[in-house]
Design an enzyme around this catalytic site. Structure first.
Site, PDB file in Angstrom:
ATOM      1  N   THR A 149       0.761  -1.178  -0.024  1.00  0.00           N
ATOM      2  CA  THR A 149      -0.017   0.013  -0.037  1.00  0.00           C
ATOM      3  C   THR A 149       0.886   1.277  -0.061  1.00  0.00           C
ATOM      4  O   THR A 149       1.819   1.321   0.806  1.00  0.00           O
ATOM      5  CB  THR A 149      -0.718   0.134   1.412  1.00  0.00           C
ATOM      6  OG1 THR A 149      -1.713  -1.166   1.269  1.00  0.00           O
ATOM      7  CG2 THR A 149      -1.767   1.134   1.328  1.00  0.00           C
ATOM      8  N   ARG A 177     -13.678  -8.313  -0.612  1.00  0.00           N
ATOM      9  CA  ARG A 177     -12.425  -8.263   0.727  1.00  0.00           C
ATOM     10  C   ARG A 177     -12.144  -6.987   0.823  1.00  0.00           C
ATOM     11  O   ARG A 177     -11.682  -6.423  -0.183  1.00  0.00           O
ATOM     12  CB  ARG A 177     -11.321  -9.272   0.184  1.00  0.00           C
ATOM     13  CG  ARG A 177     -10.297  -9.378   1.546  1.00  0.00           C
ATOM     14  CD  ARG A 177      -8.979  -8.310   1.334  1.00  0.00           C
ATOM     15  NE  ARG A 177      -8.169  -8.479   2.048  1.00  0.00           N
ATOM     16  CZ  ARG A 177      -7.147  -7.781   2.189  1.00  0.00           C
ATOM     17  NH1 ARG A 177      -7.005  -6.769   1.462  1.00  0.00           N
ATOM     18  NH2 ARG A 177      -5.965  -7.795   3.216  1.00  0.00           N
ATOM     19  N   VAL A 178     -12.041  -6.535   2.072  1.00  0.00           N
ATOM     20  CA  VAL A 178     -11.566  -5.168   2.332  1.00  0.00           C
ATOM     21  C   VAL A 178     -10.523  -5.435   3.055  1.00  0.00           C
ATOM     22  O   VAL A 178     -10.660  -6.223   4.430  1.00  0.00           O
ATOM     23  CB  VAL A 178     -12.682  -4.322   2.988  1.00  0.00           C
ATOM     24  CG1 VAL A 178     -12.036  -3.061   3.173  1.00  0.00           C
ATOM     25  CG2 VAL A 178     -13.880  -4.238   1.741  1.00  0.00           C
ATOM     26  N   GLY A 179      -9.410  -4.701   3.148  1.00  0.00           N
ATOM     27  CA  GLY A 179      -8.237  -4.750   4.054  1.00  0.00           C
ATOM     28  C   GLY A 179      -8.272  -3.588   5.203  1.00  0.00           C
ATOM     29  O   GLY A 179      -9.309  -3.008   5.574  1.00  0.00           O
ATOM     30  N   ASP A 180      -7.140  -3.533   5.882  1.00  0.00           N
ATOM     31  CA  ASP A 180      -6.846  -2.605   6.799  1.00  0.00           C
ATOM     32  C   ASP A 180      -7.043  -1.213   6.166  1.00  0.00           C
ATOM     33  O   ASP A 180      -7.456  -0.121   7.009  1.00  0.00           O
ATOM     34  CB  ASP A 180      -5.540  -2.602   7.532  1.00  0.00           C
ATOM     35  CG  ASP A 180      -4.523  -2.221   6.661  1.00  0.00           C
ATOM     36  OD1 ASP A 180      -4.384  -3.085   5.650  1.00  0.00           O
ATOM     37  OD2 ASP A 180      -3.695  -1.533   6.772  1.00  0.00           O
ATOM     38  N   THR A 200       1.332  -0.705   6.370  1.00  0.00           N
ATOM     39  CA  THR A 200       1.203  -1.692   5.064  1.00  0.00           C
ATOM     40  C   THR A 200       1.457  -2.920   5.585  1.00  0.00           C
ATOM     41  O   THR A 200       2.243  -3.189   6.435  1.00  0.00           O
ATOM     42  CB  THR A 200       2.162  -1.001   3.984  1.00  0.00           C
ATOM     43  OG1 THR A 200       2.026  -1.965   2.778  1.00  0.00           O
ATOM     44  CG2 THR A 200       3.278  -0.897   4.462  1.00  0.00           C
ATOM     45  N   GLY A 201       0.968  -3.884   4.851  1.00  0.00           N
ATOM     46  CA  GLY A 201       1.051  -5.502   5.023  1.00  0.00           C
ATOM     47  C   GLY A 201       0.010  -6.149   5.104  1.00  0.00           C
ATOM     48  O   GLY A 201      -1.148  -5.676   4.569  1.00  0.00           O
ATOM     49  N   GLY A 203      -3.588  -6.691   6.064  1.00  0.00           N
ATOM     50  CA  GLY A 203      -4.498  -5.925   6.535  1.00  0.00           C
ATOM     51  C   GLY A 203      -5.093  -6.748   7.525  1.00  0.00           C
ATOM     52  O   GLY A 203      -5.386  -6.353   8.944  1.00  0.00           O
TER      53      GLY A 203
HETATM   54  N1  ASP Z   1      -2.618  -3.696   3.796  1.00  0.00           N
HETATM   55  C1  ASP Z   1      -3.164  -3.952   2.219  1.00  0.00           C
HETATM   56  C2  ASP Z   1      -4.345  -4.696   2.502  1.00  0.00           C
HETATM   57  O1  ASP Z   1      -4.181  -5.672   3.482  1.00  0.00           O
HETATM   58  C3  ASP Z   1      -2.093  -4.487   1.441  1.00  0.00           C
HETATM   59  C4  ASP Z   1      -0.713  -4.070   1.612  1.00  0.00           C
HETATM   60  O2  ASP Z   1      -0.331  -3.058   2.425  1.00  0.00           O
HETATM   61  O3  ASP Z   1       0.322  -4.567   1.403  1.00  0.00           O
HETATM   62  O4  ASP Z   1      -5.308  -4.896   1.776  1.00  0.00           O
END
Ligand code: ASP
Length: 303
Positions: A149, A177-180, A200-201, A203
């Site tokens: 992200t 699907r929705v992430g963080d 980021t990572g 979610g």
């Molecule tokens: N955090 C984002 C999500 O889970 C993906 C990412 O940052 O790599 O959608």
């Protein structure tokens, strides 16, 4: 003191330009928008905006958020398709008393109604990746084979903090699907009084620790941005390990009202771009909290 920080090497050009905007007196919001849209518009960055990573059905579905640290207002879109610059929709939604987080069709209608540019966000390359993933190795697909992200935190001369984030989320995610990233307190948080943070990572893991709020809360209680990022991440990682899981894949950035910044990661190499006062640079940090100033050349092949 003006300052700006962004995740991954892909943010560096926009962050450095945004730094110049801040030096010229631009508000933090404009600087953050500049840095994020620059990544959204670049198809070579395959995890954000145009040319983003498709979901299982082959659609590029985006999440984005914008938060104003002066008012604690936020705007966000989730699982939205074909909005050319998702961060612009998020900014327009920021400040509304109700309906500030819109998902799917509602987010797309909002963007159209407000005259934002729409476009097919798929590129040849994003569809090539999708075809390869579905046709060649369907049995080896996991939700987390691609990500990243763009998160940008800006502080302007008036002392205002803004957070902006944008992503196409996990590669081959389930439709819907929705992430963080569009979730306040998880993917981002900003409060002019204490600081701003973004994540980021994976979610699903970031949300378990409400990590961006946790970082800002630690700054509220006196930690500097490095201590706050490191502490928040260490606490969640330790709990995951107690639960028999690994630390996972999470990186955090933070910016304090005095312009100092910090980061933390579970990875062996997390690049971020940062600028403060007159200077700007590209850094990498690792899971031991070591940080190094690096040149672009050292990060060839890294987003
Ligand atoms: N955090 C984002 C999500 O889970 C993906 C990412 O940052 O790599 O959608």
């Amino acid at each position: 003191m003006i300052a700006i920080i962004g995740t991954w090497k892909m943010s560096s050009a926009g962050v450095f330009e945004a730094h110049d905007l801040l030096k010229g007196g631009a508000p933090a919001g404009d600087a953050v928008i500049h840095a994020v849209t620059r990544v959204e518009d670049e198809p070579a960055f395959c995890s954000v905006g145009y040319g983003g990573l498709p979901d299982r059905d082959g659609h590029v579905m985006t999440d984005a958020a914008y938060m104003d640290g002066a008012t604690l207002r936020m705007g966000a879109i989730a699982s939205a398709e074909n909005i050319k610059n998702p961060i612009l929709a998020a900014r327009l939604l920021c400040g509304r008393e109700t309906n500030c987080l819109l998902a799917g069709h509602g987010a797309e209608l909002f963007a159209i109604r407000h005259g934002l540019d729409m476009r097919d966000m798929r590129t040849e390359e994003s569809m090539r990746r999708w075809r390869q993933a579905t046709q060649e190795r369907p049995e080896r697909l996991t939700a987390y084979t691609g990500h990243d992200t763009v998160c940008v935190l800006g502080l302007d001369a008036a002392g205002h903090l803004v957070a902006g984030v944008s992503t196409s989320g996990l590669f081959m995610k389930d439709p819907g699907r929705v992430g963080d990233s569009p979730i306040i307190g998880s993917g981002f948080y900003a409060d002019d009084r204490y600081g701003a943070a973004a994540a980021t990572g994976l979610g699903e893991d970031i949300m378990r620790g409400c990590l961006s709020y946790e970082v800002v809360s630690r700054m509220k209680h006196g930690q500097n941005p490095w201590e706050a990022c490191q502490g928040a991440l260490r606490e969640l990682s330790a709990r995951k390990i107690e639960l028999g899981e690994d630390a996972g894949s999470i990186s955090l950035i933070a910016l304090a009202p005095d312009g100092s910044y910090g980061a933390a990661t579970t990875l062996s190499c997390f690049p971020f771009a940062a600028a403060r006062g007159d200077g700007h640079d590209l850094f990498v940090t690792d899971s031991h909290g070591k940080v190094r100033d690096v040149g672009e050349a050292e990060l060839i092949g890294v987003d």
